[in-house]
Design a protein around this motif. Structure first.
Motif, mmCIF file in Angstrom:
data_model
loop_
_atom_site.group_PDB
_atom_site.id
_atom_site.type_symbol
_atom_site.label_atom_id
_atom_site.label_comp_id
_atom_site.label_asym_id
_atom_site.label_seq_id
_atom_site.Cartn_x
_atom_site.Cartn_y
_atom_site.Cartn_z
ATOM 1 N N LEU A 1 5.184 5.175 -3.358
ATOM 2 C CA LEU A 1 5.448 4.856 -2.163
ATOM 3 C C LEU A 1 5.316 3.690 -1.914
ATOM 4 N N ALA A 2 4.624 2.782 -2.515
ATOM 5 C CA ALA A 2 5.069 1.459 -2.230
ATOM 6 C C ALA A 2 6.182 1.046 -2.246
ATOM 7 N N MET B 1 -2.315 2.941 4.092
ATOM 8 C CA MET B 1 -2.897 3.620 5.197
ATOM 9 C C MET B 1 -2.533 5.019 5.625
ATOM 10 N N ALA B 2 -0.488 5.001 6.256
ATOM 11 C CA ALA B 2 -0.269 5.861 6.010
ATOM 12 C C ALA B 2 -0.502 7.323 5.398
ATOM 13 N N LEU B 3 -0.874 7.124 4.465
ATOM 14 C CA LEU B 3 -1.175 8.632 3.761
ATOM 15 C C LEU B 3 -2.163 9.307 4.064
ATOM 16 N N ILE B 4 -4.060 7.685 4.114
ATOM 17 C CA ILE B 4 -4.778 8.315 4.253
ATOM 18 C C ILE B 4 -5.077 8.667 5.597
ATOM 19 N N LEU B 5 -4.202 8.229 6.844
ATOM 20 C CA LEU B 5 -4.275 9.452 8.224
ATOM 21 C C LEU B 5 -3.241 11.053 7.835
ATOM 22 N N ALA C 1 -8.300 -2.316 1.628
ATOM 23 C CA ALA C 1 -7.881 -3.271 3.211
ATOM 24 C C ALA C 1 -6.462 -2.201 3.790
ATOM 25 N N ALA C 2 -6.774 -1.020 3.968
ATOM 26 C CA ALA C 2 -5.856 -0.133 3.737
ATOM 27 C C ALA C 2 -6.909 0.717 4.734
ATOM 28 N N MET C 3 -8.038 1.303 4.763
ATOM 29 C CA MET C 3 -8.775 1.927 5.133
ATOM 30 C C MET C 3 -10.203 0.792 6.244
ATOM 31 N N GLY D 1 2.600 -1.631 -0.098
ATOM 32 C CA GLY D 1 1.438 -0.755 -0.631
ATOM 33 C C GLY D 1 0.368 -0.269 0.152
ATOM 34 N N LYS D 2 -0.084 -1.525 0.853
ATOM 35 C CA LYS D 2 -0.850 -1.032 1.622
ATOM 36 C C LYS D 2 -0.946 -0.516 2.998
#
Ligand code: NCD
Length: 304
Positions: free
Chosen positions: A134-135, A294-298, A58-60, A289-290
């Motif tokens: 992180l969540a 998202m922040a981590l992927i960026l 969902a994050a991606m 967590g989502k």
């Protein structure tokens, strides 16, 4: 190129900036909806998952990117005997970032050493689970407004519970943190966590079997599931699985601003009657967590 295998790889400044990014995503989702356009996340899940895999996906999608992957080892070439190293090398040709969950401790690290794209540890055996942390951190930030001056109760399977090990790793770096480690004697926190994390950072902690006795002093109560899949025999699991069941009577002497957390899935360890208590934060924790993923992927893709 950077991966995330252990939460300690992130500095406190980086954790702050991930939290701030997640808070901004919550406020301004449209700003982020095309940030990962043309990018692909590969989810390589060799173990069951609901929240971690689907929130990564969902994050991606919410970042405008795409997702590929598998959700069980039996549908991947590992069933034919392919090594984690080779799988990681191959997936690097097809995707921009990997989230990997594996029953073997250290498998995501091996993947990171062989991939040419970032690898995120989405849970490795009974070891670590940094993105759950992180969540957890975003939940603590939103509910308590701070990361220091907290008494944190961790209850349940502290031996095999990888979320607990990573959360201790993160929180041990903040000021005036005290842990109350509540578990059956057989499921106490591993010695390496005590020596390498708690003692090394001079963190105050107590070990107890008594949840009720600890309740009144807690700011956060982090409940965990007894990790059935890590037991060597079913008898031990059956004997220990219902060691702690949090219900409303047990919360009677808890603080009015206690934050009740749980990485989920829950089995019996929190009564569903607790769900409507305003102190129950575990479903929001899963949503957080989502945003943190998202922040981590960026961050790992180097996207501003
Ligand atoms: C946790 C895990 O996989 O370690 N689940 C999750 O990712 N939210 C906790 C658990 O399975 O008990």
């Amino acid at each position: 190129m950077r991966s995330l295998i252990d939460i300690k790889e992130l500095s406190l400044e980086e954790i702050d900036s991930l939290v701030n990014c997640a808070l901004d995503i919550i406020e301004n989702p449209a700003k982020y909806s095309e940030k990962c356009k043309g990018k692909k996340l590969a989810t390589l899940f060799f173990e069951p998952s609901t929240r971690t895999r689907l929130s990564f996906e969902a994050a991606m999608y919410e970042l405008g990117g795409n997702v590929l992957g598998f959700s069980e080892a039996s549908s991947s070439s590992s069933a034919k005997g392919e090594s984690v190293a080779d799988t990681a090398r191959m997936i690097s040709c097809y995707a921009d970032i990997i989230a990997m969950r594996h029953p073997k401790e250290g498998a995501p690290l091996v993947a990171a050493m062989n991939a040419t794209i970032p690898v995120v540890n989405a849970g490795d055996g009974g070891h670590n689970h940094p993105t759950q942390t992180l969540a957890d951190l975003l939940t603590i930030k939103r509910k308590k407004g701070r990361f220091d001056n907290l008494t944190i109760g961790l209850c349940g399977d502290l031996k095999f519970g990888r979320t607990v090990h990573s959360l201790i790793g993160a929180m041990s770096r903040y000021k005036n943190i005290k842990f109350v480690l509540i578990s059956p004697v057989e499921l106490k926190i591993p010695d390496y966590v005590k020596t390498e994390v708690l003692d090394k950072n001079g963190i105050e902690y107590v070990e107890t079997t008594d949840l009720q006795g600890a309740m009144a002093e807690l700011d956060v109560l982090y409940m965990t599931r007894v990790q059935k899949e890590r037991f060597f025999n079913e008898e031990d699991y059956l004997r220990l699985k219902d060691s702690y069941i949090l219900d409303l009577p047990k919360l009677q002497n808890a603080k009015s601003d206690l934050s009740i957390m749980h990485p989920l899935p829950r089995v019996n360890e929190i009564s569903v009657k607790v769900d409507t208590d305003p102190r129950a934060h575990y479903f929001e924790q899963a949503l957080n967590g989502k945003y943190m993923r998202m922040a981590l992927i960026l961050m790992l893709l180097g996207i501003k």
